[in-house]
Design a protein around this motif. Structure first.
Motif, short mmCIF file in Angstrom:
data_model
loop_
_atom_site.label_atom_id
_atom_site.label_comp_id
_atom_site.label_asym_id
_atom_site.label_seq_id
_atom_site.Cartn_x
_atom_site.Cartn_y
_atom_site.Cartn_z
N ALA A 1 0.84 -1.21 0.00
CA ALA A 1 0.00 0.00 0.00
C ALA A 1 0.86 1.25 0.00
CB ALA A 1 -0.93 0.00 1.21
N LYS B 1 2.10 2.23 -3.26
CA LYS B 1 1.02 2.56 -4.20
C LYS B 1 0.67 1.38 -5.10
CE LYS B 1 1.45 6.73 -2.57
NZ LYS B 1 0.56 7.18 -1.47
N SER C 1 -1.81 -0.87 -5.03
CA SER C 1 -3.08 -1.15 -4.36
C SER C 1 -3.62 -2.55 -4.65
CB SER C 1 -4.12 -0.11 -4.78
OG SER C 1 -5.34 -0.33 -4.10
N ILE D 1 -8.88 0.91 4.27
CA ILE D 1 -8.28 2.14 3.72
C ILE D 1 -8.09 2.00 2.21
CG2 ILE D 1 -6.18 3.54 3.70
CD1 ILE D 1 -5.92 2.96 6.72
N GLN D 2 -7.65 0.82 1.76
CA GLN D 2 -7.47 0.59 0.33
C GLN D 2 -8.81 0.62 -0.41
OE1 GLN D 2 -4.45 0.37 -1.43
NE2 GLN D 2 -3.88 1.18 0.56
N HIS D 3 -9.83 0.01 0.18
CA HIS D 3 -11.16 0.02 -0.45
C HIS D 3 -11.69 1.45 -0.58
CE1 HIS D 3 -11.63 -4.17 -0.96
NE2 HIS D 3 -11.87 -4.49 0.30
N LYS D 4 -11.48 2.24 0.46
CA LYS D 4 -11.96 3.63 0.41
C LYS D 4 -11.23 4.41 -0.69
CE LYS D 4 -12.72 7.88 2.91
NZ LYS D 4 -12.21 8.79 3.93
N ARG D 5 -9.91 4.21 -0.80
CA ARG D 5 -9.14 4.89 -1.84
C ARG D 5 -9.61 4.48 -3.23
NH1 ARG D 5 -3.04 4.25 0.76
NH2 ARG D 5 -3.23 5.95 2.27
N ASN D 6 -10.06 3.21 -3.34
CA ASN D 6 -10.55 2.71 -4.62
C ASN D 6 -12.03 2.99 -4.82
OD1 ASN D 6 -7.99 1.67 -5.23
ND2 ASN D 6 -8.42 -0.28 -4.22
N LYS D 7 -12.60 3.78 -3.89
CA LYS D 7 -14.01 4.20 -3.95
C LYS D 7 -14.99 3.03 -3.87
CE LYS D 7 -12.91 8.39 -6.60
NZ LYS D 7 -12.78 9.18 -5.36
N GLN E 1 -13.48 7.59 9.88
CA GLN E 1 -13.70 7.20 8.48
C GLN E 1 -15.13 6.73 8.24
OE1 GLN E 1 -11.37 7.52 5.89
NE2 GLN E 1 -10.38 8.71 7.52
#
Length: 407
Positions: A286, A289, A291, A319-325, A352
């Motif tokens: 992560a 970057k 992902s 956190i990764q799921h949120k970044r990936n919307k 969050q």
């Protein structure tokens, strides 16, 4: 006056001539050290003692045969992601370790340079031993580090071995060729990344015993190495010094197997590792970057380990799921982590969840619930600094009032 100035100029030019290098005399114990198994190398700057050992590819050190190094390279060739520890199959690699007369200061000298390199029929260990302090230029020159162009793999080399080498090289820069800058991979850094919160000590010996399946029998403690060397050049007796060379030899062999093991872990192909280790790997990807790779590793942790062990993996996965919307998946992972992470992470999870429900889901009741939970956590926690709690309370109260107006 012109005649006088002319004479001064001539005198000045003469004093600027560089003095010829004075080659030091070989120490009296040279023959004695040769009998112990060392070879004498005589170059233009003095003498160096050299030891060389060849290991066949099938040689086993701990859990791994040295041949497995090429399997590790093959994994990086096929990888569909970038990583700073990746090596090309044709890349020249130099495993490197030193022994010094101290830990810091200009007076600290390197008395042993150890290299392990790939050859046609195996790995070749080459060690260069300082004959005595007067022959330091000869040692540095004979290392050929001014000629080599390779990726240097070390354990704490970026912080210690290489800077120490640069310091000693600078002191002899008037006579030595310029030291080449090399790409470096420091396996201490990867060990900290992989086994943070999973190992108490990160000394190479601890990593060997806990992860690499190698135990040193008859090894000398590292802190005794400078004492043994200084005693050897004083007495001329090399017996104990040969154990220092063996200590260095084991360090270098372990660098190969540690690189192999670390690579296998990064490709999730090493068993008997904890949820903490694989969570650390997911977080490392992560941070790089990467992902897709991060999510894949973290999802495996959440499926293979129980809720308590996988709590932190759920947190980083969210956190990764949120970044990936992927907000629905992020909510599920944040909720799964809520009761299994430390207080600071828990506050972040509540924040969050409140943000996702407010801004993405538009569910203000749920956003209000998690906001109130966060405020209660801040008030109840006595371990956080008062100033920090006050800042948080102001921020969370703003969110609370904003949500109250939206209802």
């Amino acid at each position: 006056m012109k005649k006088m100035l002319g004479k001064k100029t001539a005198k000045s030019d003469k004093t600027n001539d560089k003095p010829a290098y004075q080659k030091p005399v070989a120490p009296s114990y040279t023959e004695q050290w040769e009998k112990a198994g060392l070879t004498v190398v005589d170059n233009e700057f003095g003498i160096v003692f050299k030891r060389q050992v060849q290991y066949p590819f099938h040689y086993q050190h701990g859990h791994y045969k040295l041949l497995s190094f090429f399997n590790a390279l093959g994994k990086w060739q096929e990888a569909k992601f970038e990583h700073p520890y990746a090596l090309d199959m044709n890349e020249k690699v130099l495993f490197f370790d030193t022994e010094t007369t101290g830990l810091k200061g200009v007076g600290t000298q390197i008395f042993l340079l150890g290299f392990l390199e790939v050859a046609d029929e195996g790995f070749i260990l080459t060690q260069y031993l300082l004959a005595d302090p007067a022959h330091e230029t000869a040692l540095l020159f004979e290392s050929k580090l001014w000629q080599k162009n390779a990726t240097v793999i070390t354990y704490n080399g970026k912080s210690f071995d290489w800077p120490q080498l640069e310091t000693r090289w600078t002191l002899h820069q008037k006579v030595l060729p310029k030291l080449r800058t090399q790409r470096q991979i420091d396996l201490l850094h990867s060990s900290k990344r992989l086994w943070k919160n999973d190992m108490e000590q990160m000394k190479l010996k601890s990593v060997e015993e806990e992860k690499l399946g190698f135990s040193r029998i008859g090894d000398i403690p590292g802190y005794l190495a400078p004492i043994i060397y200084l005693d050897a050049i004083k007495s001329g007796v090399p017996d104990a010094l040969m154990k220092v060379l063996l200590h260095n030899e084991w360090d270098l062999l372990s660098l190969i197997t540690l690189y192999i093991h670390s690579t296998n872990l990064l490709f999730e192909e090493a068993g008997e590792e904890s949820a903490k280790t694989f969570t650390n790997i997911g977080k490392w990807y992560a941070d790089l970057k990467e992902s897709t790779q991060s999510v894949r590793v973290l999802e495996q942790v959440t499926s293979q380990f129980n809720a308590l062990e996988a709590g932190n993996a759920q947190y980083y996965l969210a956190i990764q799921h949120k970044r990936n919307k992927k907000f629905s998946e992020a909510i599920d992972a944040f909720v799964a982590s809520l009761h299994f992470v430390d207080s600071r992470k828990k506050l972040h999870v509540l924040e969050q969840l409140a943000m996702i429900y407010e801004h993405q889901i538009k569910d203000y009741e749920q956003a209000l619930y998690y906001t109130q939970e966060g405020i209660q956590l801040i008030k109840k926690n006595d371990q956080w600094r008062v100033e920090q709690k006050q800042k948080w309370e102001i921020s969370w109260d703003k969110r609370l009032h904003r949500l109250g107006n939206k209802k």
